[in-house]
Design a protein around this motif. Structure first.
Motif, short mmCIF file in Angstrom:
data_model
loop_
_atom_site.label_atom_id
_atom_site.label_comp_id
_atom_site.label_asym_id
_atom_site.label_seq_id
_atom_site.Cartn_x
_atom_site.Cartn_y
_atom_site.Cartn_z
N LYS A 185 0.37 12.56 5.32
CA LYS A 185 1.19 13.67 4.83
C LYS A 185 2.27 13.21 3.87
CE LYS A 185 0.48 16.55 8.94
NZ LYS A 185 -0.52 15.66 9.55
N HIS A 186 2.69 11.93 3.98
CA HIS A 186 3.74 11.40 3.10
C HIS A 186 3.67 9.88 3.11
CE1 HIS A 186 5.79 10.73 6.93
NE2 HIS A 186 5.58 12.02 7.20
N HIS A 187 4.31 9.26 2.13
CA HIS A 187 4.22 7.81 1.94
C HIS A 187 4.83 7.04 3.12
CE1 HIS A 187 3.80 4.11 -0.41
NE2 HIS A 187 4.99 3.76 0.08
N ALA A 188 5.88 7.58 3.71
CA ALA A 188 6.56 6.87 4.80
C ALA A 188 5.66 6.65 6.00
CB ALA A 188 7.82 7.64 5.22
N ASP A 240 2.36 15.04 0.50
CA ASP A 240 3.56 15.39 -0.26
C ASP A 240 3.99 14.17 -1.07
OD1 ASP A 240 5.86 16.41 -1.31
OD2 ASP A 240 6.99 16.38 0.59
N GLY A 241 3.58 14.12 -2.33
CA GLY A 241 3.92 12.98 -3.17
C GLY A 241 2.72 12.51 -3.97
N ARG A 260 -2.87 2.89 -3.53
CA ARG A 260 -2.79 1.55 -4.11
C ARG A 260 -2.00 0.60 -3.21
NH1 ARG A 260 -2.02 4.55 -8.92
NH2 ARG A 260 0.25 4.22 -8.80
N THR A 261 -0.92 1.11 -2.62
CA THR A 261 -0.12 0.30 -1.70
C THR A 261 -0.95 -0.13 -0.50
OG1 THR A 261 1.93 1.41 -2.34
CG2 THR A 261 1.91 0.28 -0.21
N ILE A 262 -1.68 0.79 0.08
CA ILE A 262 -2.52 0.49 1.24
C ILE A 262 -3.58 -0.55 0.89
CG2 ILE A 262 -4.24 1.45 2.84
CD1 ILE A 262 -2.59 4.07 2.74
N THR A 316 1.20 3.60 10.32
CA THR A 316 -0.22 3.99 10.35
C THR A 316 -1.13 2.94 9.73
OG1 THR A 316 0.54 6.27 10.10
CG2 THR A 316 -1.80 5.91 9.86
N LEU A 317 -0.57 2.02 8.94
CA LEU A 317 -1.39 1.02 8.23
C LEU A 317 -2.36 0.27 9.14
CD1 LEU A 317 -1.98 -0.50 5.54
CD2 LEU A 317 -0.26 -2.18 6.29
N PRO A 318 -1.97 -0.19 10.35
CA PRO A 318 -2.93 -0.91 11.19
C PRO A 318 -4.18 -0.10 11.53
CG PRO A 318 -0.71 -1.33 11.97
CD PRO A 318 -0.59 -0.25 10.93
#
Length: 345
Positions: free
Chosen positions: A169-172, A32-33, A40-42, A177-179
């Protein structure tokens, strides 16, 4: 206690940050988004952490194969054989069994038929915790040797990371979850013997009030804790890790380092938990030992409980670690727990 030998077995598949980001795009079909913005952020955050690539199993590889290779390599340079090993200890997160201990199953498979077996589960601190336990057991005179193994293969399909955590599912969701996207795979084997009882020194510190920052909850976990909105954010049996918050709560790394009984000038090499090269370099600068730190994270990613023994093995193989060198291990782990330990290799 002396480290007689240590070995690492890394899987063959090399995975770059760009490939990981492509996987996230591919699996995030219900996003969603703007998935491209999130991707790109990741990618930026992975690059900034110092990660270049990690190693994962290819389709023809299995964890037990890598454990077998690591244990064979360790024993090949000694007079000991599997039947001589008195303690066989399995450590870490990656595992095939909740019952019995993975140590029993692996000892049976690999021919360590005379060994007493048990597991140590303490997140990324598992190997260090096991080393401390064995050091204490050796001092009782009950055992002469021990084999400590792990099999951190957490990217296997259907595991706590893949593909579930790659389907955003969303940017937040990136916050917790990044690790997941930094994880690499490896098996290590560490052979220790009951000599030089004063060689190792260990200092631990705990911070259990932030235990919900990094979790893999199993069904029914609510009955074993006071649930918070951070536990199981990605679901049961899935890895949830608030990486930024973990590092913000790691001031105890400096405190536990102050308990080190060895002068900094005597330290030849420093091994750290491989969670982020950038973050650990910062801790090293504060402690004044950044020039002695040996980083494997850029090439392996986060090897969980295998980080320290893998680094020791790789430093030994490249000549960065030599017999007689004073080594320092510095670990921060989910729990949270913190450790500094020192030994002559």
């Amino acid at each position: 206690m002396l480290i007689k030998n240590v070995a690492v077995s890394l899987p063959s598949r090399v995975v770059t940050n760009e490939e990981v980001v492509d996987m996230i795009r591919s699996h995030s079909t219900a996003f969603d988004g703007d998935i491209d913005r999130t991707a790109r952020t990741i990618k930026t955050l992975l690059d900034r952490s110092g990660l270049v690539h990690r190693r994962w199993c290819d389709s023809h590889e299995s964890p037990i194969d890598h454990v077998a290779m690591a244990t064979r390599k360790v024993l090949s340079e000694t007079y000991l054989r599997p039947e001589h090993i008195e303690l066989f200890i399995f450590v870490g997160i990656g595992r095939g069994f909740l019952e019995p201990g993975n140590s029993h199953m692996m000892a049976s498979t690999l021919g360590f038929g005379n060994a007493e077996c048990f597991d140590v589960v303490d997140a990324c601190m598992s190997w260090t915790r096991a080393m401390s336990i064995v050091d204490s057991l050796f001092k009782t005179g009950q055992y002469k040797n021990a084999m400590i193994v792990n099999a951190e293969f957490n990217m296997l399909a259907g595991g706590p990371l893949y593909p579930s955590n790659f389907a955003l599912k969303h940017h937040a969701q990136v916050e917790y979850t990044l690790p997941s996207f930094t994880i690499g795979e490896a098996a290590t084997a560490t052979l220790v013997v009951a000599k030089e009882p004063d060689n190792f020194s260990f200092a631990f510190r705990g911070k259990p009030d932030v235990s919900d920052l990094c979790t893999i909850p199993i069904p029914g976990y609510e009955g074993y804790c006071h649930p918070t909105d951070r536990i199981g954010k990605n679901g049961e049996m899935r890895f949830t890790s608030f990486g930024h918050e973990l590092h913000k709560n790691s001031d105890e790394l400096t405190e536990v380092f102050s308990r080190l009984s060895v002068p900094k000038k005597d330290i030849d090499i420093v091994f750290t938990h491989a969670s982020s090269k950038a973050a650990w370099h910062g801790y090293g600068v504060k402690a004044g030992i950044d020039d002695k730190m040996y980083h494997i994270y850029p090439d392996t990613g986060n090897l969980v409980s295998a980080s320290i023994p893998a680094a020791i093995s790789m430093a030994k193989e490249t000549g960065k670690l030599k017999r007689g060198d004073r080594a320092l291990c510095w670990v921060g782990s989910a729990g949270m727990s913190f450790n500094v330990s020192s030994f002559l290799f």
